[in-house]
Design an enzyme around this catalytic site. Structure first.
Site, PDB file in Angstrom:
ATOM      1  N   ASP A   1      17.492 -26.149  16.343  1.00  0.00           N
ATOM      2  CA  ASP A   1      18.893 -26.546  16.537  1.00  0.00           C
ATOM      3  C   ASP A   1      19.417 -27.085  15.214  1.00  0.00           C
ATOM      4  O   ASP A   1      18.647 -27.591  14.391  1.00  0.00           O
ATOM      5  CB  ASP A   1      18.990 -27.645  17.611  1.00  0.00           C
TER       6      ASP A   1
ATOM      7  N   ASP B   1      20.196 -23.925  11.201  1.00  0.00           N
ATOM      8  CA  ASP B   1      21.616 -23.571  11.291  1.00  0.00           C
ATOM      9  C   ASP B   1      21.675 -22.051  11.334  1.00  0.00           C
ATOM     10  O   ASP B   1      21.374 -21.376  10.336  1.00  0.00           O
ATOM     11  CB  ASP B   1      22.372 -24.116  10.069  1.00  0.00           C
ATOM     12  N   VAL B   2      22.065 -21.507  12.473  1.00  0.00           N
ATOM     13  CA  VAL B   2      21.980 -20.048  12.659  1.00  0.00           C
ATOM     14  C   VAL B   2      22.903 -19.261  11.729  1.00  0.00           C
ATOM     15  O   VAL B   2      22.737 -18.059  11.582  1.00  0.00           O
ATOM     16  CB  VAL B   2      22.253 -19.630  14.127  1.00  0.00           C
TER      17      VAL B   2
ATOM     18  N   SER C   1      27.979 -14.376  28.100  1.00  0.00           N
ATOM     19  CA  SER C   1      28.865 -15.088  29.029  1.00  0.00           C
ATOM     20  C   SER C   1      29.538 -14.015  29.870  1.00  0.00           C
ATOM     21  O   SER C   1      29.618 -12.860  29.463  1.00  0.00           O
ATOM     22  CB  SER C   1      29.923 -15.857  28.229  1.00  0.00           C
TER      23      SER C   1
ATOM     24  N   TYR D   1      36.201 -16.979  21.272  1.00  0.00           N
ATOM     25  CA  TYR D   1      34.978 -17.002  22.093  1.00  0.00           C
ATOM     26  C   TYR D   1      34.782 -15.656  22.801  1.00  0.00           C
ATOM     27  O   TYR D   1      33.695 -15.063  22.723  1.00  0.00           O
ATOM     28  CB  TYR D   1      35.080 -18.129  23.126  1.00  0.00           C
TER      29      TYR D   1
ATOM     30  N   LYS E   1      31.675 -13.005  22.203  1.00  0.00           N
ATOM     31  CA  LYS E   1      30.703 -12.642  23.240  1.00  0.00           C
ATOM     32  C   LYS E   1      30.750 -11.138  23.531  1.00  0.00           C
ATOM     33  O   LYS E   1      29.725 -10.521  23.831  1.00  0.00           O
ATOM     34  CB  LYS E   1      30.945 -13.460  24.516  1.00  0.00           C
TER      35      LYS E   1
HETATM   36  N1  LIG Z   1      27.998 -24.075  29.426  1.00  0.00           N
HETATM   37  C1  LIG Z   1      28.579 -22.990  29.932  1.00  0.00           C
HETATM   38  O1  LIG Z   1      29.343 -23.059  30.900  1.00  0.00           O
HETATM   39  C2  LIG Z   1      28.261 -21.621  29.354  1.00  0.00           C
HETATM   40  C3  LIG Z   1      28.625 -20.490  30.086  1.00  0.00           C
HETATM   41  C4  LIG Z   1      28.321 -19.225  29.578  1.00  0.00           C
HETATM   42  C5  LIG Z   1      27.691 -19.103  28.367  1.00  0.00           C
HETATM   43  N2  LIG Z   1      27.351 -20.218  27.655  1.00  0.00           N
HETATM   44  C6  LIG Z   1      26.682 -20.021  26.372  1.00  0.00           C
HETATM   45  O2  LIG Z   1      25.410 -20.646  26.392  1.00  0.00           O
HETATM   46  C7  LIG Z   1      25.075 -21.083  25.084  1.00  0.00           C
HETATM   47  C8  LIG Z   1      24.704 -22.558  25.113  1.00  0.00           C
HETATM   48  O3  LIG Z   1      25.788 -23.293  25.643  1.00  0.00           O
HETATM   49  P1  LIG Z   1      25.650 -24.802  26.144  1.00  0.00           P
HETATM   50  O4  LIG Z   1      26.669 -24.965  27.196  1.00  0.00           O
HETATM   51  O5  LIG Z   1      24.242 -25.139  26.435  1.00  0.00           O
HETATM   52  O6  LIG Z   1      26.166 -25.580  24.849  1.00  0.00           O
HETATM   53  P2  LIG Z   1      25.800 -27.042  24.294  1.00  0.00           P
HETATM   54  O7  LIG Z   1      26.986 -27.452  23.487  1.00  0.00           O
HETATM   55  O8  LIG Z   1      25.342 -27.952  25.378  1.00  0.00           O
HETATM   56  O9  LIG Z   1      24.569 -26.753  23.313  1.00  0.00           O
HETATM   57  C9  LIG Z   1      24.727 -25.902  22.215  1.00  0.00           C
HETATM   58  C10 LIG Z   1      23.681 -26.233  21.175  1.00  0.00           C
HETATM   59  O10 LIG Z   1      23.880 -25.340  20.072  1.00  0.00           O
HETATM   60  C11 LIG Z   1      23.720 -26.090  18.883  1.00  0.00           C
HETATM   61  N3  LIG Z   1      24.430 -25.459  17.775  1.00  0.00           N
HETATM   62  C12 LIG Z   1      25.750 -25.442  17.494  1.00  0.00           C
HETATM   63  N4  LIG Z   1      25.989 -24.829  16.341  1.00  0.00           N
HETATM   64  C13 LIG Z   1      24.782 -24.428  15.852  1.00  0.00           C
HETATM   65  C14 LIG Z   1      24.367 -23.752  14.675  1.00  0.00           C
HETATM   66  N5  LIG Z   1      25.240 -23.362  13.719  1.00  0.00           N
HETATM   67  N6  LIG Z   1      23.040 -23.485  14.500  1.00  0.00           N
HETATM   68  C15 LIG Z   1      22.145 -23.897  15.442  1.00  0.00           C
HETATM   69  N7  LIG Z   1      22.471 -24.568  16.552  1.00  0.00           N
HETATM   70  C16 LIG Z   1      23.789 -24.829  16.758  1.00  0.00           C
HETATM   71  C17 LIG Z   1      24.298 -27.474  19.205  1.00  0.00           C
HETATM   72  O11 LIG Z   1      23.800 -28.480  18.325  1.00  0.00           O
HETATM   73  C18 LIG Z   1      23.809 -27.669  20.637  1.00  0.00           C
HETATM   74  O12 LIG Z   1      22.580 -28.346  20.700  1.00  0.00           O
HETATM   75  C19 LIG Z   1      26.284 -20.778  24.200  1.00  0.00           C
HETATM   76  O13 LIG Z   1      26.071 -19.561  23.520  1.00  0.00           O
HETATM   77  C20 LIG Z   1      27.408 -20.645  25.196  1.00  0.00           C
HETATM   78  O14 LIG Z   1      28.445 -19.811  24.736  1.00  0.00           O
HETATM   79  C21 LIG Z   1      27.633 -21.478  28.120  1.00  0.00           C
END
Ligand SMILES: NC(=O)c1ccc[n+]([C@@H]2O[C@H](COP(=O)([O-])OP(=O)(O)OC[C@H]3O[C@@H](n4cnc5c(N)ncnc54)[C@H](O)[C@@H]3O)[C@@H](O)[C@H]2O)c1
Length: 272
Positions: free
Chosen positions: A40, A66-67, A144, A157, A161
């Protein structure tokens, strides 16, 4: 150990694994017997969660990644190579979901969203492919329902996706003969700490009543374990929706908030 794990302990790298869905996936893979690198950009938080998993007997590590940065990817993959000696599963989960229409999205927001959600996954695949080919492994991209069903106000977004869906299918075809599979998990609305904070900012103690597609990080983790398992060996280039059927609806807004069925479309979905 589940059938998800091989006889010699298989290994996985999960991005954005410090919290939310990524942590749910990392935990499920560890519980299934995988060695896991929790990566992360918030490296300290990832290490805290990895320590908790190690205390529970799991074989996991943490790293700052950092991705968006190719050098950061080289570093993370080198850790996997050195400490695990193999990589069977790459989970591109890190992502952000900013609001904004095509007009209100500025260049900086566009670049940031696409850099994390789309370019970050490609950089990860590029860095990990030598190990994935050697293990005949699997790429899991966390998409998503917005990869294929759009919602006003989620411009960068939704585009990112949709692009990730294209990348998932491109990789599935490109590396078929190397035995590397590529699939997308597309959750609906997932109950995470950050989503709850978002609800709280809207003055809501909980998710709106009647939401039909609420999913948990554990359910996403279970899907990842299945797609990573030998049982899923012929599953390649697909999207596995975890949204209780939302994507299949003709009128997704109505399914999402059934209590708003009488309202015009934008009002029906405005709070999502
Ligand atoms: N929560 C939802 O409702 C939902 C629904 C569909 C899809 N998603 C997808 O699931 C994935 C995770 O979402 P989440 O809700 O757990 O988010 P979250 O914000 O709880 O966690 C995301 C994590 O990604 C990390 N991150 C951010 N930028 C980064 C970078 N440049 N390099 C490495 N790490 C980085 C953050 O530090 C965090 O720990 C995302 O791709 C999101 O689009 C989420």
């Amino acid at each position: 150990m589940s059938e998800g794990a091989q006889t010699e302990q298989a290994a996985a790298l999960v991005t954005g694994a410090a919290q939310g869905i990524g942590l749910g996936i990392a935990t499920a893979l560890a519980q299934a017997g995988f060695r896991v690198l929790l990566s992360d950009v918030a490296g300290a938080l990832a290490e805290t969660e990895a320590a908790t998993l190690r205390a529970a007997g799991h074989n996991v590590l943490a790293a700052t990644l950092d991705v968006t940065d190719p050098d950061s990817w080289s570093h993370a993959v080198a850790i996997v190579q050195e400490r695990f000696g193999r990589l069977d599963v790459l989970v591109n989960n890190a992502g952000i979901s900013p609001r904004g229409t095509a007009e209100s999205t500025d260049l900086a927001l566009w670049d940031l969203t696409l850099a994390i959600n789309l370019k970050g996954a490609w950089l990860g695949v590029r860095a990990a492919l030598p190990l994935l080919k050697a293990a005949r492994g699997v790429i899991l991209n966390i998409g998503s329902t917005r990869a294929s069903r759009q919602m006003p106000g989620l411009f960068s977004y939704g585009v990112s996706k949709a692009g990730l869906l294209g990348m998932t299918q491109q990789l599935a075809v490109e590396y078929l003969h190397d035995g590397v599979r590529s699939n997308m998990i597309a959750p609906g609305w997932v109950d995470t700490a950050n989503e709850r904070k978002l609800q709280a900012r809207h003055g809501r103690p909980d998710f709106p009543a009647g939401v039909s597609n609420l999913t948990t990080p554990e359910q996403v983790g279970a899907a990842a374990v299945y797609l990573a398992s030998p049982a899923a060996r012929v599953i390649n280039g697909v999207v596995l929706y975890l949204d209780s059927g939302l994507h299949a609806a003709d009128d997704a807004g109505m399914v999402f908030f059934p209590d708003r069925a009488g309202l015009p479309f934008p009002q029906r979905i405005e709070e999502a």
